[in-house]
Design a protein around this motif. Structure first.
Motif, PDB file in Angstrom:
ATOM      1  N   ALA A 168       0.840  -1.139  -0.132  1.00 16.97           N
ATOM      2  CA  ALA A 168       0.117   0.116  -0.059  1.00 16.97           C
ATOM      3  C   ALA A 168       0.754   1.270  -0.025  1.00 16.97           C
ATOM      4  O   ALA A 168       0.433   2.309  -0.763  1.00 16.97           O
ATOM      5  CB  ALA A 168      -0.917  -0.009   1.005  1.00 16.97           C
ATOM      6  N   ALA A 169       1.853   1.243   0.773  1.00 19.06           N
ATOM      7  CA  ALA A 169       2.721   2.460   0.828  1.00 19.06           C
ATOM      8  C   ALA A 169       3.422   2.464  -0.806  1.00 19.06           C
ATOM      9  O   ALA A 169       3.696   3.674  -1.190  1.00 19.06           O
ATOM     10  CB  ALA A 169       3.913   2.044   1.797  1.00 19.06           C
ATOM     11  N   LYS A 170       3.889   1.424  -1.284  1.00 15.83           N
ATOM     12  CA  LYS A 170       4.284   1.713  -2.624  1.00 15.83           C
ATOM     13  C   LYS A 170       3.425   2.281  -3.639  1.00 15.83           C
ATOM     14  O   LYS A 170       3.804   3.050  -4.502  1.00 15.83           O
ATOM     15  CB  LYS A 170       5.003   0.369  -3.095  1.00 15.83           C
ATOM     16  CG  LYS A 170       6.244  -0.193  -2.239  1.00 15.83           C
ATOM     17  CD  LYS A 170       6.987  -1.261  -2.957  1.00 15.83           C
ATOM     18  CE  LYS A 170       8.204  -1.703  -2.283  1.00 15.83           C
ATOM     19  NZ  LYS A 170       9.023  -2.817  -2.849  1.00 15.83           N
ATOM     20  N   GLN A 171       2.429   1.989  -3.437  1.00 17.63           N
ATOM     21  CA  GLN A 171       1.198   2.275  -4.271  1.00 17.63           C
ATOM     22  C   GLN A 171       0.849   3.635  -4.150  1.00 17.63           C
ATOM     23  O   GLN A 171       0.520   4.299  -5.016  1.00 17.63           O
ATOM     24  CB  GLN A 171      -0.111   1.393  -4.090  1.00 17.63           C
ATOM     25  CG  GLN A 171      -0.173   0.090  -4.471  1.00 17.63           C
ATOM     26  CD  GLN A 171      -1.313  -0.820  -4.177  1.00 17.63           C
ATOM     27  OE1 GLN A 171      -2.326  -0.286  -3.808  1.00 17.63           O
ATOM     28  NE2 GLN A 171      -1.474  -2.037  -4.802  1.00 17.63           N
ATOM     29  N   GLU A 172       0.892   3.974  -2.911  1.00 14.47           N
ATOM     30  CA  GLU A 172       0.875   5.428  -2.497  1.00 14.47           C
ATOM     31  C   GLU A 172       2.013   6.503  -3.113  1.00 14.47           C
ATOM     32  O   GLU A 172       1.943   7.484  -3.673  1.00 14.47           O
ATOM     33  CB  GLU A 172       0.788   5.753  -1.186  1.00 14.47           C
ATOM     34  CG  GLU A 172       0.689   7.384  -0.865  1.00 14.47           C
ATOM     35  CD  GLU A 172       1.756   8.229  -0.597  1.00 14.47           C
ATOM     36  OE1 GLU A 172       1.528   9.181  -0.392  1.00 14.47           O
ATOM     37  OE2 GLU A 172       2.956   7.576  -0.278  1.00 14.47           O
ATOM     38  N   THR A 173       3.244   5.753  -3.296  1.00  8.31           N
ATOM     39  CA  THR A 173       4.332   6.646  -3.930  1.00  8.31           C
ATOM     40  C   THR A 173       3.966   6.516  -5.283  1.00  8.31           C
ATOM     41  O   THR A 173       4.362   7.799  -6.124  1.00  8.31           O
ATOM     42  CB  THR A 173       5.771   5.767  -3.596  1.00  8.31           C
ATOM     43  OG1 THR A 173       5.981   5.685  -2.065  1.00  8.31           O
ATOM     44  CG2 THR A 173       6.904   6.298  -4.052  1.00  8.31           C
ATOM     45  N   GLY A 174       3.578   5.392  -5.782  1.00  9.80           N
ATOM     46  CA  GLY A 174       3.393   5.555  -7.181  1.00  9.80           C
ATOM     47  C   GLY A 174       2.387   6.468  -7.743  1.00  9.80           C
ATOM     48  O   GLY A 174       2.529   7.155  -8.802  1.00  9.80           O
ATOM     49  N   ALA A 175       1.296   6.931  -6.753  1.00  5.14           N
ATOM     50  CA  ALA A 175       0.297   7.771  -7.132  1.00  5.14           C
ATOM     51  C   ALA A 175       0.846   9.223  -7.063  1.00  5.14           C
ATOM     52  O   ALA A 175       0.631   9.977  -7.810  1.00  5.14           O
ATOM     53  CB  ALA A 175      -0.948   7.636  -6.313  1.00  5.14           C
ATOM     54  N   ARG A 176       1.804   9.402  -6.231  1.00  9.00           N
ATOM     55  CA  ARG A 176       2.476  10.501  -5.797  1.00  9.00           C
ATOM     56  C   ARG A 176       3.277  10.998  -7.215  1.00  9.00           C
ATOM     57  O   ARG A 176       3.422  12.043  -7.783  1.00  9.00           O
ATOM     58  CB  ARG A 176       3.234  10.672  -4.835  1.00  9.00           C
ATOM     59  CG  ARG A 176       2.335  10.890  -3.362  1.00  9.00           C
ATOM     60  CD  ARG A 176       3.084  10.661  -2.329  1.00  9.00           C
ATOM     61  NE  ARG A 176       4.054  11.625  -2.155  1.00  9.00           N
ATOM     62  CZ  ARG A 176       5.311  11.637  -1.419  1.00  9.00           C
ATOM     63  NH1 ARG A 176       5.314  10.395  -0.676  1.00  9.00           N
ATOM     64  NH2 ARG A 176       6.000  12.498  -1.627  1.00  9.00           N
TER      65      ARG A 176
ATOM     66  N   ASP B 147      12.650   3.317  -3.721  1.00  8.93           N
ATOM     67  CA  ASP B 147      12.450   1.721  -3.927  1.00  8.93           C
ATOM     68  C   ASP B 147      11.820   1.347  -5.111  1.00  8.93           C
ATOM     69  O   ASP B 147      11.525   0.249  -5.308  1.00  8.93           O
ATOM     70  CB  ASP B 147      12.342   1.162  -2.557  1.00  8.93           C
ATOM     71  CG  ASP B 147      10.932   1.611  -2.083  1.00  8.93           C
ATOM     72  OD1 ASP B 147      10.549   2.559  -2.641  1.00  8.93           O
ATOM     73  OD2 ASP B 147      10.606   0.988  -0.836  1.00  8.93           O
ATOM     74  N   LEU B 148      11.311   2.306  -5.920  1.00 11.40           N
ATOM     75  CA  LEU B 148      10.641   1.933  -7.001  1.00 11.40           C
ATOM     76  C   LEU B 148      11.405   2.079  -8.377  1.00 11.40           C
ATOM     77  O   LEU B 148      12.282   3.106  -8.370  1.00 11.40           O
ATOM     78  CB  LEU B 148       9.247   2.703  -7.341  1.00 11.40           C
ATOM     79  CG  LEU B 148       8.171   2.668  -6.027  1.00 11.40           C
ATOM     80  CD1 LEU B 148       6.868   3.327  -6.398  1.00 11.40           C
ATOM     81  CD2 LEU B 148       8.001   1.169  -5.700  1.00 11.40           C
ATOM     82  N   VAL B 149      11.068   1.526  -9.524  1.00 14.71           N
ATOM     83  CA  VAL B 149      11.778   1.684 -10.660  1.00 14.71           C
ATOM     84  C   VAL B 149      11.936   3.187 -11.214  1.00 14.71           C
ATOM     85  O   VAL B 149      12.970   3.841 -11.335  1.00 14.71           O
ATOM     86  CB  VAL B 149      11.621   0.940 -11.809  1.00 14.71           C
ATOM     87  CG1 VAL B 149      12.296   1.150 -13.145  1.00 14.71           C
ATOM     88  CG2 VAL B 149      11.753  -0.618 -11.556  1.00 14.71           C
ATOM     89  N   LEU B 150      10.630   3.641 -11.170  1.00 15.67           N
ATOM     90  CA  LEU B 150      10.561   5.102 -11.664  1.00 15.67           C
ATOM     91  C   LEU B 150      10.705   6.224 -10.648  1.00 15.67           C
ATOM     92  O   LEU B 150      10.781   7.471 -11.051  1.00 15.67           O
ATOM     93  CB  LEU B 150       9.204   5.162 -12.319  1.00 15.67           C
ATOM     94  CG  LEU B 150       9.131   4.305 -13.581  1.00 15.67           C
ATOM     95  CD1 LEU B 150       7.701   4.478 -14.100  1.00 15.67           C
ATOM     96  CD2 LEU B 150      10.081   4.852 -14.798  1.00 15.67           C
ATOM     97  N   THR B 151      11.138   5.973  -9.508  1.00 14.20           N
ATOM     98  CA  THR B 151      11.499   6.771  -8.598  1.00 14.20           C
ATOM     99  C   THR B 151      12.954   6.604  -8.223  1.00 14.20           C
ATOM    100  O   THR B 151      13.569   7.197  -7.226  1.00 14.20           O
ATOM    101  CB  THR B 151      10.691   6.731  -7.276  1.00 14.20           C
ATOM    102  OG1 THR B 151      10.733   5.637  -6.693  1.00 14.20           O
ATOM    103  CG2 THR B 151       9.270   7.318  -7.425  1.00 14.20           C
ATOM    104  N   HIS B 152      13.701   5.846  -8.688  1.00 16.55           N
ATOM    105  CA  HIS B 152      15.052   5.305  -8.420  1.00 16.55           C
ATOM    106  C   HIS B 152      16.101   6.349  -8.934  1.00 16.55           C
ATOM    107  O   HIS B 152      17.204   5.848  -9.469  1.00 16.55           O
ATOM    108  CB  HIS B 152      15.298   3.669  -8.906  1.00 16.55           C
ATOM    109  CG  HIS B 152      16.402   3.188  -7.878  1.00 16.55           C
ATOM    110  ND1 HIS B 152      16.577   3.099  -6.897  1.00 16.55           N
ATOM    111  CD2 HIS B 152      17.821   2.777  -8.669  1.00 16.55           C
ATOM    112  CE1 HIS B 152      17.467   2.275  -6.530  1.00 16.55           C
ATOM    113  NE2 HIS B 152      18.187   2.143  -7.301  1.00 16.55           N
TER     114      HIS B 152
END
Length: 353
Positions: free
Chosen positions: A8-16, A225-230
């Motif tokens: 859920a935390a990673k999904q929130e990062t993805g939304a931001r 820790d996500l590909v597109l925020t790395h």
């Protein structure tokens, strides 16, 4: 062992990230020079090197100018520029070289034959002769356009700080500089590079890595820790088993959090450890010291490597294109933990009893 944030935390990062990138679309695409008529255009899906029609003799100079970008995701302006992706070789064989400046990079021919070009895109090099590791080669939107001409202009010179070299996989860049005892890294939109220096130091419970750094700007506003925020800046050590451990400063991830690199291929080799968090200490010198064996056991685990074979400085702003800036000083690798080793110029020295 590596840790995992809740999904859920990673999904929130993805939304931001989605909101952040949609706001930046117009700006990012306005920064890209359009491909022009007459350019050779590469999509990133090519599997062979492309002939340019320009033949050179050894020592002759040739110029490469480039424009455009491979567009991975137009809705979020995820792009790959020529300065990361466009490489050349001569006479169907290595070594290969990457352009440094998109406006113009001038090379002095290191061999005789026709200049060829390749758009690396998301592939990884398998050595320095121009082969890539197995994997899909997808054609992307947009296109990287370029032209190659003979020239009398002086060759483009890019020198890393003394005692350091550019990792072959990423090629030369202009984002690192060294004066006195400092190494400065200033990433711009779409930069990615690893600066490395070889070492040969036993790994044991006394081995310490220490350094000072002043981080002025972090290249990511979001958890890395996500590909597109790395996008990040870090100091890393490479071990003789092919693995590496990188220490980075994050705006949001907590100190002590460690995770496997989210990028393909690197995910099997690289582990990240957050040692600074937040923005309160940006612009201030911070001193770090890490017990490498203990960190390895906690973050990676398994059989311990015997030796440390390299120290790296990593800078990436490829995905979000925000850029980052930091100064590194007194990078020290000591076997006995005394911290008595010091930098000479911009180099790294190792102390061993």
């Amino acid at each position: 062992m590596v840790e995992l944030r809740p999904e859920a935390a990673k999904q929130e990062t993805g939304a931001r990230w989605d909101v952040q990138q949609r706001k930046a679309v117009a700006r990012i695409f306005s920064e890209i020079t359009p491909v022009r008529s007459g350019d050779i255009v590469l999509t990133g899906g090519e599997t062979d090197w492309t002939p340019t029609g320009c033949r050179v003799a050894r020592g002759q100079r040739f110029s490469v100018s480039s424009r455009g970008a491979n567009v991975l995701d137009p809705d979020h302006a995820v792009i790959i520029q020529p300065k990361y992706s466009l490489w050349v070789r001569i006479g169907k064989s290595g070594p290969i070289r990457k352009i440094v400046s998109e406006t113009e990079t001038v090379f002095e021919a290191w061999a005789e034959g026709e200049v060829e070009a390749f758009c690396k895109a998301l592939s990884w090099w398998d050595g320095v002769d121009g082969r890539i590791l197995p994997g899909p080669r997808d054609a992307f939107g947009g296109g990287i356009g370029f032209s190659v001409t003979l020239t009398e202009a002086l060759a483009t010179i890019t020198e890393p700080p003394e005692h350091w070299s550019f990792m072959d996989m990423f090629g030369e860049v202009t984002i690192f500089s060294g004066t006195g005892t400092d190494i400065v890294v200033d990433t711009h939109d779409g930069d990615c590079c690893i600066l490395q220096t070889p070492v040969d130091v036993p790994l044991n419970d006394r081995t310490r890595l220490s350094w000072s750094w002043l981080v002025e700007k972090l290249p990511s506003e979001l958890p890395e820790d996500l590909v597109l925020t790395h996008d990040y800046l870090s100091v890393a050590v490479a071990f003789d088993n092919g693995l590496d451990l990188t220490y980075l400063w994050s705006k949001e991830l907590p100190v002590g959090y460690h995770f496997a690199c989210p990028l393909p291929w690197w995910c099997d080799r690289e582990t990240h450890w957050i040692i600074e968090s937040g923005t309160e200490n940006l612009g201030k010198w911070k001193n770090e010291a890490r017990p490498l064996a203990a960190d390895y056991r906690k973050a990676i685990g398994g059989k311990m490597p015997e030796r440390i074979v390299g120290v790296w400085l990593i800078a990436n702003s490829l995905f979000q294109r925000l850029g980052g800036k930091a100064l590194f000083r007194d990078i020290t690798l000591s076997e006995d933990g005394t911290g008595r080793s010091v930098i000479a110029g911009s180099g790294l020295r190792c102390y061993s009893v």
